[in-house]
Design a protein around this motif. Sequence first.
Motif, PDB file in Angstrom:
ATOM      1  N   GLN A  80      -6.853  -3.311  -3.371  1.00 43.83           N
ATOM      2  CA  GLN A  80      -5.631  -3.561  -2.604  1.00 43.83           C
ATOM      3  C   GLN A  80      -5.950  -3.809  -1.136  1.00 43.83           C
TER       4      GLN A  80
ATOM      5  N   ASP B  31      -3.486  -1.614   2.145  1.00 43.20           N
ATOM      6  CA  ASP B  31      -3.050  -0.325   1.578  1.00 43.20           C
ATOM      7  C   ASP B  31      -2.364   0.464   2.701  1.00 43.20           C
ATOM      8  N   LEU B  32      -1.502   1.409   2.309  1.00 40.00           N
ATOM      9  CA  LEU B  32      -0.764   2.158   3.340  1.00 40.00           C
ATOM     10  C   LEU B  32      -1.708   2.880   4.312  1.00 40.00           C
TER      11      LEU B  32
ATOM     12  N   ARG C  40      -2.939  -4.355 -14.128  1.00 42.61           N
ATOM     13  CA  ARG C  40      -2.123  -3.266 -13.570  1.00 42.61           C
ATOM     14  C   ARG C  40      -1.354  -3.739 -12.333  1.00 42.61           C
TER      15      ARG C  40
ATOM     16  N   ARG D 295       2.104  -6.712 -13.790  1.00 39.82           N
ATOM     17  CA  ARG D 295       2.549  -6.256 -15.106  1.00 39.82           C
ATOM     18  C   ARG D 295       3.551  -7.240 -15.680  1.00 39.82           C
TER      19      ARG D 295
ATOM     20  N   PRO E 266       7.489  -4.783 -11.165  1.00 46.61           N
ATOM     21  CA  PRO E 266       6.929  -3.956 -10.092  1.00 46.61           C
ATOM     22  C   PRO E 266       6.287  -4.823  -9.010  1.00 46.61           C
ATOM     23  N   PRO E 267       6.287  -4.334  -7.761  1.00 47.85           N
ATOM     24  CA  PRO E 267       5.592  -5.059  -6.699  1.00 47.85           C
ATOM     25  C   PRO E 267       4.127  -5.265  -7.110  1.00 47.85           C
TER      26      PRO E 267
ATOM     27  N   VAL F 221       1.145  -4.681  -6.335  1.00 49.14           N
ATOM     28  CA  VAL F 221       0.249  -3.860  -5.504  1.00 49.14           C
ATOM     29  C   VAL F 221      -0.390  -2.804  -6.388  1.00 49.14           C
ATOM     30  N   LEU F 222      -1.465  -2.218  -5.885  1.00 49.38           N
ATOM     31  CA  LEU F 222      -2.160  -1.145  -6.607  1.00 49.38           C
ATOM     32  C   LEU F 222      -2.413   0.024  -5.665  1.00 49.38           C
ATOM     33  N   ASP F 223      -2.065   1.210  -6.147  1.00 51.23           N
ATOM     34  CA  ASP F 223      -2.479   2.442  -5.475  1.00 51.23           C
ATOM     35  C   ASP F 223      -3.841   2.797  -6.062  1.00 51.23           C
TER      36      ASP F 223
ATOM     37  N   CYS G 112      -5.554   5.266  -6.077  1.00 51.72           N
ATOM     38  CA  CYS G 112      -5.629   6.601  -6.681  1.00 51.72           C
ATOM     39  C   CYS G 112      -4.822   6.697  -7.973  1.00 51.72           C
ATOM     40  N   GLN G 113      -4.159   5.609  -8.366  1.00 54.69           N
ATOM     41  CA  GLN G 113      -3.317   5.692  -9.563  1.00 54.69           C
ATOM     42  C   GLN G 113      -3.958   4.924 -10.723  1.00 54.69           C
TER      43      GLN G 113
END
Lengths: 293, 293
Positions: B129, B132-133, B264, B267, B276-277, B279-281, B283-284
């Motif tokens: 990503q 990322d935040l 992921r 989707r 869903p947006p 994007v990927l976290d 950590c998820q």
Amino acid sequence: MKAGGYRRSTKGGLAASALILLLALGPQRAPADEVTWRKVDPANLAFMELREGQVVIELNPVFAPKTVKQFRQLVQDRFYDGLSFYRVIDGFVAQGGDGSDLGELSEVPLIDAEFELDWSADLPFTSAQKRDLFAPETGFADGFAVARDPDKEKIWLTHCPGVVAMARNEDADSSRTDFYIVIGQAPRYLDRNMNVFGRVVHGMEVVQAFHRGAPGNDGIIRDETAASRIRTIRLGSDIPDEERPDVYIMDTGSKGFEDLLRDRRNRKQRFFHHKPPEVLDVCQVPMAGRLTK
Amino acid sequence: MKAGGYRRSTKGGLAASALILLLALGPQRAPADEVTWRKVDPANLAFMELREGQVVIELNPVFAPKTVKQFRQLVQDRFYDGLSFYRVIDGFVAQGGDGSDLGELSEVPLIDAEFELDWSADLPFTSAQKRDLFAPETGFADGFAVARDPDKEKIWLTHCPGVVAMARNEDADSSRTDFYIVIGQAPRYLDRNMNVFGRVVHGMEVVQAFHRGAPGNDGIIRDETAASRIRTIRLGSDIPDEERPDVYIMDTGSKGFEDLLRDRRNRKQRFFHHKPPEVLDVCQVPMAGRLTK
């Protein structure tokens, strides 16, 4: 212990050391004198009892009125008593019920999709983060983590750990009885796709102790005797006052809560040699409730 | 069951219903035939045994060479055997050791800060990503979730669930013996501030079952008999081949893993009525390892 190896010290250091770490990492919970707490309406509480312990869920009839209505009815019918968490994937969800979500196999009515709300100025909203990875803005509404899209004027409950939502099949309107609790890193990709209707406000460590299914079997637990089983769920409003614990959650509309968010967003402790980015993950703000009595 | 209440269906629906949900929510794990798996060097494995079960940690000597060296020495000295997880905060961390991190109380050497690495083209990196935040970019390096700042040419291990890092006091160079495992929503604000030196590749459900401390006491467990206790930790390289399980992790440099991230991020299943947006976290993404034998 080998010669030349490291010697272990006495236990004396524990209290002081832990205290320093505690101060350094910053309080995970707000000091009681800064944040005001709000008592939860007993009608919005569900007390779930299992061998592993007690789990307390706060229902959210504002965001999911039909789902909460059906869940309350199912609880009062003792539908869930004796059923198990039959699909438990570590780091993802624990799903409980009778596994009967296929239409032909259940007489319980389906629930309409309640994935998001139209934004209304009447809804309480305390902003946590603009330009969150998954949404234009995140925040809190009456103790629940939410996200919103101001342009499209929508607001929804986010899939943070502890969130309780109805499972469903492919159709949007196919929720019925079985529900899941998020037990891992927030699966935010599910946001706006599920009937989220509550969150665990007490006892997440009990949920985390649930028996897991095998990853290769996508979490389905084949051995029913191993599964964590619901003894009973009772609504707070069905428990006599003298027996029912009071549940308090942080007043997310209070000045103290805004201060707490600000302090987490802008960490000034000397512990941080690299200053963290001034951002907040709405799912990483500890939101556990307090039980009294 | 009350008259007029909802009738519970037979159990017959479980398999089919669960299957639909499984397909719908998308595979949490990659199909074995798409992602290649890499065997972990036994020298980088630590097998921790507790009453609750076995926890397998993969050490990362590339990102934290000094920390891994000291941890290996402590393990071989049986320093941790019999010690407990004395500070366990649900949704945050489980911290174990002897609580002796204060300098005066231990003869174990301090460890230099190993918070980040200079970026090097030799480091494997699969992007997850951008923007990322918490970081300009996240991704994976040899099975570990990482973040990097291309402008400053730094890369670091991120605080995802399952990450293992050394506790410390206020000084950057004050790590010594006690370590924590992240058990809740990724506390990314700790990134670049701690000696992250490993991650749990097997047995996170065991860690999640650890006895918690009281929130009011910031997770410190006063009753030592209640705490989860380490029976022993052994390095994989100290266990005879015939006794040691092989541990495999996904090859995060493989084409199959890149496909998994893409699927992921984007989707396409009909389950998602709200897409869903994209994007990927980092950590998820489920990153559990596999044990054989």
